[in-house]
Design a protein around this motif. Structure first.
Motif, PDB file in Angstrom:
ATOM      1  N   ILE A  16       7.793  -1.766 -16.075  1.00 37.26           N
ATOM      2  CA  ILE A  16       8.707  -1.503 -15.125  1.00 37.26           C
ATOM      3  C   ILE A  16       8.970  -2.987 -13.786  1.00 37.26           C
ATOM      4  N   GLY A  17       9.842  -3.583 -13.686  1.00 35.98           N
ATOM      5  CA  GLY A  17       9.676  -4.416 -12.916  1.00 35.98           C
ATOM      6  C   GLY A  17       9.192  -4.521 -11.191  1.00 35.98           C
ATOM      7  N   SER A  18       9.228  -5.570 -10.309  1.00 32.50           N
ATOM      8  CA  SER A  18       9.311  -5.021  -8.670  1.00 32.50           C
ATOM      9  C   SER A  18      10.318  -4.449  -8.347  1.00 32.50           C
ATOM     10  N   PRO A  19      10.623  -3.178  -7.591  1.00 28.08           N
ATOM     11  CA  PRO A  19      12.008  -3.400  -7.521  1.00 28.08           C
ATOM     12  C   PRO A  19      12.458  -3.817  -5.586  1.00 28.08           C
ATOM     13  N   THR A  20      13.891  -3.950  -5.783  1.00 31.51           N
ATOM     14  CA  THR A  20      14.832  -3.898  -4.254  1.00 31.51           C
ATOM     15  C   THR A  20      13.811  -2.687  -3.504  1.00 31.51           C
ATOM     16  N   THR A  21      13.932  -1.544  -3.892  1.00 29.24           N
ATOM     17  CA  THR A  21      13.785   0.045  -3.309  1.00 29.24           C
ATOM     18  C   THR A  21      14.137   0.534  -4.083  1.00 29.24           C
ATOM     19  N   ILE A  22      12.979   1.819  -4.606  1.00 30.03           N
ATOM     20  CA  ILE A  22      13.141   3.267  -4.679  1.00 30.03           C
ATOM     21  C   ILE A  22      13.124   4.376  -4.447  1.00 30.03           C
ATOM     22  N   ARG A  23      13.793   4.724  -3.528  1.00 33.66           N
ATOM     23  CA  ARG A  23      14.455   6.519  -3.038  1.00 33.66           C
ATOM     24  C   ARG A  23      13.244   7.201  -3.190  1.00 33.66           C
ATOM     25  N   GLY A  24      13.290   7.172  -4.674  1.00 36.08           N
ATOM     26  CA  GLY A  24      13.059   8.720  -5.647  1.00 36.08           C
ATOM     27  C   GLY A  24      13.323   8.891  -7.184  1.00 36.08           C
ATOM     28  N   ILE A  42      10.715   2.646 -22.295  1.00 32.12           N
ATOM     29  CA  ILE A  42      11.644   2.904 -20.981  1.00 32.12           C
ATOM     30  C   ILE A  42      11.689   1.314 -20.339  1.00 32.12           C
ATOM     31  N   ASN A  43      12.330   0.490 -20.430  1.00 35.71           N
ATOM     32  CA  ASN A  43      12.366  -0.728 -19.222  1.00 35.71           C
ATOM     33  C   ASN A  43      12.889  -1.158 -18.465  1.00 35.71           C
ATOM     34  N   ILE A  44      12.496  -1.529 -16.932  1.00 38.08           N
ATOM     35  CA  ILE A  44      13.280  -1.384 -15.242  1.00 38.08           C
ATOM     36  C   ILE A  44      13.004  -2.418 -15.360  1.00 38.08           C
ATOM     37  N   GLY A  45      14.062  -3.715 -15.403  1.00 37.03           N
ATOM     38  CA  GLY A  45      14.091  -4.691 -14.438  1.00 37.03           C
ATOM     39  C   GLY A  45      13.158  -4.523 -13.309  1.00 37.03           C
ATOM     40  N   GLU A  46      13.244  -6.463 -13.138  1.00 36.73           N
ATOM     41  CA  GLU A  46      13.658  -6.332 -11.934  1.00 36.73           C
ATOM     42  C   GLU A  46      14.807  -6.753 -10.073  1.00 36.73           C
ATOM     43  N   ASN A  47      14.298  -6.353  -9.308  1.00 38.35           N
ATOM     44  CA  ASN A  47      14.879  -6.009  -8.029  1.00 38.35           C
ATOM     45  C   ASN A  47      15.927  -5.228  -8.417  1.00 38.35           C
ATOM     46  N   CYS A  48      15.651  -3.586  -8.669  1.00 42.36           N
ATOM     47  CA  CYS A  48      16.665  -3.324  -8.755  1.00 42.36           C
ATOM     48  C   CYS A  48      16.944  -1.885  -8.011  1.00 42.36           C
ATOM     49  N   MET A  49      17.651  -1.698  -7.040  1.00 48.32           N
ATOM     50  CA  MET A  49      17.898  -0.697  -6.107  1.00 48.32           C
ATOM     51  C   MET A  49      18.312   0.447  -6.791  1.00 48.32           C
ATOM     52  N   ASN A  91       9.062  -1.047  -1.672  1.00 52.29           N
ATOM     53  CA  ASN A  91       9.928  -0.168  -0.797  1.00 52.29           C
ATOM     54  C   ASN A  91      10.106   0.589  -1.907  1.00 52.29           C
ATOM     55  N   VAL A  92       8.930   1.352  -2.383  1.00 50.01           N
ATOM     56  CA  VAL A  92       8.802   2.887  -2.715  1.00 50.01           C
ATOM     57  C   VAL A  92       8.800   3.684  -2.103  1.00 50.01           C
ATOM     58  N   ALA A  93       9.400   5.274  -1.722  1.00 54.14           N
ATOM     59  CA  ALA A  93       9.758   6.016  -1.481  1.00 54.14           C
ATOM     60  C   ALA A  93       9.105   7.027  -1.896  1.00 54.14           C
ATOM     61  N   LYS A  94       9.888   6.866  -3.480  1.00 50.97           N
ATOM     62  CA  LYS A  94       8.643   7.929  -4.180  1.00 50.97           C
ATOM     63  C   LYS A  94       9.217   7.954  -5.823  1.00 50.97           C
ATOM     64  N   LEU A  95       8.026   7.590  -6.234  1.00 49.15           N
ATOM     65  CA  LEU A  95       8.194   7.255  -7.859  1.00 49.15           C
ATOM     66  C   LEU A  95       7.122   8.274  -9.098  1.00 49.15           C
ATOM     67  N   ASP A  96       8.043   8.417  -9.973  1.00 54.35           N
ATOM     68  CA  ASP A  96       6.687   9.220 -11.162  1.00 54.35           C
ATOM     69  C   ASP A  96       7.016   9.041 -12.491  1.00 54.35           C
ATOM     70  N   LEU A  97       5.734   8.035 -12.476  1.00 57.30           N
ATOM     71  CA  LEU A  97       5.495   7.686 -14.352  1.00 57.30           C
ATOM     72  C   LEU A  97       5.372   8.494 -14.920  1.00 57.30           C
ATOM     73  N   ILE A 142       0.678  -1.567   0.518  1.00 55.44           N
ATOM     74  CA  ILE A 142      -0.301   0.157   0.044  1.00 55.44           C
ATOM     75  C   ILE A 142       0.863   1.055  -0.371  1.00 55.44           C
ATOM     76  N   GLY A 143       2.131   0.910   0.483  1.00 54.31           N
ATOM     77  CA  GLY A 143       2.717   2.495   1.324  1.00 54.31           C
ATOM     78  C   GLY A 143       3.581   2.911  -0.758  1.00 54.31           C
ATOM     79  N   SER A 144       3.787   1.930  -1.064  1.00 50.98           N
ATOM     80  CA  SER A 144       4.568   1.980  -2.679  1.00 50.98           C
ATOM     81  C   SER A 144       3.546   2.055  -3.304  1.00 50.98           C
ATOM     82  N   LEU A 145       1.929   1.958  -3.870  1.00 45.67           N
ATOM     83  CA  LEU A 145       0.930   2.306  -3.602  1.00 45.67           C
ATOM     84  C   LEU A 145       0.992   4.488  -3.652  1.00 45.67           C
TER      85      LEU A 145
END
Length: 254
Positions: free
Chosen positions: A112-120, A131-138, A96-102, A72-75
């Protein structure tokens, strides 16, 4: 309607010009001059899906697809922006998303795949770009990933267009603070991009790269978000724990 075991709603709603109450004119960090309409992903998800999959389409044929596990927090910390028509945003899990603008403008695609974490991070894709971003990116803070075909670059020899409108970031990529990823960039699985780098070229797998322009500094590396205590040897730790070497630990392929 229900498909298989998913509570899956296919919703066609208003366009992004104001008739859809979920999409409204919002400020976009790093792009204050851009007039664009956005919607909070949690509002869309909460309003149109009860379980694990969402397909949401506006009257302008802009589409948002969310599948896989989300929190929920990431959404709540994710905003999707559209301008024009026939844009597609695909999200395969979100955590684990703190801030993401698409941001998608005029027939563009973000995956975009599920990340390990996204701070901003701001992902801005415009004018038939992808633009394609894979899985488990930090992914650290203050990251911009930008691709657009709005302005043409042409050859003086024959007048042909020199276009690099796609960005591909592999699985398990670690992106440091303040990085700028530009059109034409390609990052292989397991690589690390150093803080404040500017990347528009190709970085192979399992490399460390940094600078402006971003270049490979070290090959044959891997990273983990759980370091061995006391700077111990990672392979020795795996042996002691009777665990195999993970598949993501691979030599760099030039």
């Amino acid at each position: 309607m229900k498909i298989d075991n998913f509570a899956h709603k296919f919703k066609i709603d208003g366009n992004v010009s104001g008739r859809n109450p979920l999409f409204r004119k919002l400020p976009l960090e790093h792009f204050p001059d851009v007039s664009i309409h956005g919607a909070n992903l949690h509002e869309l998800y909460n309003g149109y899906v009860k379980n694990s999959k969402l397909v949401y389409v506006t009257k302008n044929r802009n589409k948002i697809i969310v599948d896989g596990q989300v929190d929920i927090g990431s959404l709540k910390n994710t905003t999707v922006f559209f301008s024009g028509s026939d844009n597609v945003v695909t999200i395969r899990g979100l955590r684990n998303v703190a801030k993401l603008d698409l941001v998608c403008v005029n027939q563009s695609k973000i995956s975009i795949g599920s990340p390990t974490t996204i701070r901003g991070m701001t992902v801005f894709c415009a004018h038939e770009s992808e633009i394609n971003i894979g899985e488990n990116c930090m992914i650290s803070r203050d990251i911009i990933v930008y691709s657009s075909k709005a302005h043409g670059l042409y050859s003086v020899a024959d007048g042909s267009r020199r276009s690099k409108s796609e960005i591909n970031i592999g699985d398990r990529v670690w992106i440091g603070q303040g990085v700028r990823v530009l059109a034409g960039a390609k990052v292989g699985n397991g690589s690390v991009i150093g803080s404040y780098s500017v990347l528009a070229g190709r970085i192979p797998n399992n490399c460390a790269a940094a600078g402006n322009p971003c270049r490979v500094t070290t090959k044959d590396i891997f990273w983990t978000d759980h370091a061995v205590p006391d700077d111990g040897n990672y392979f020795e730790m795996l042996t002691a724990l009777k665990k195999p070497i993970p598949e993501y630990i691979r030599p760099t392929e030039d």
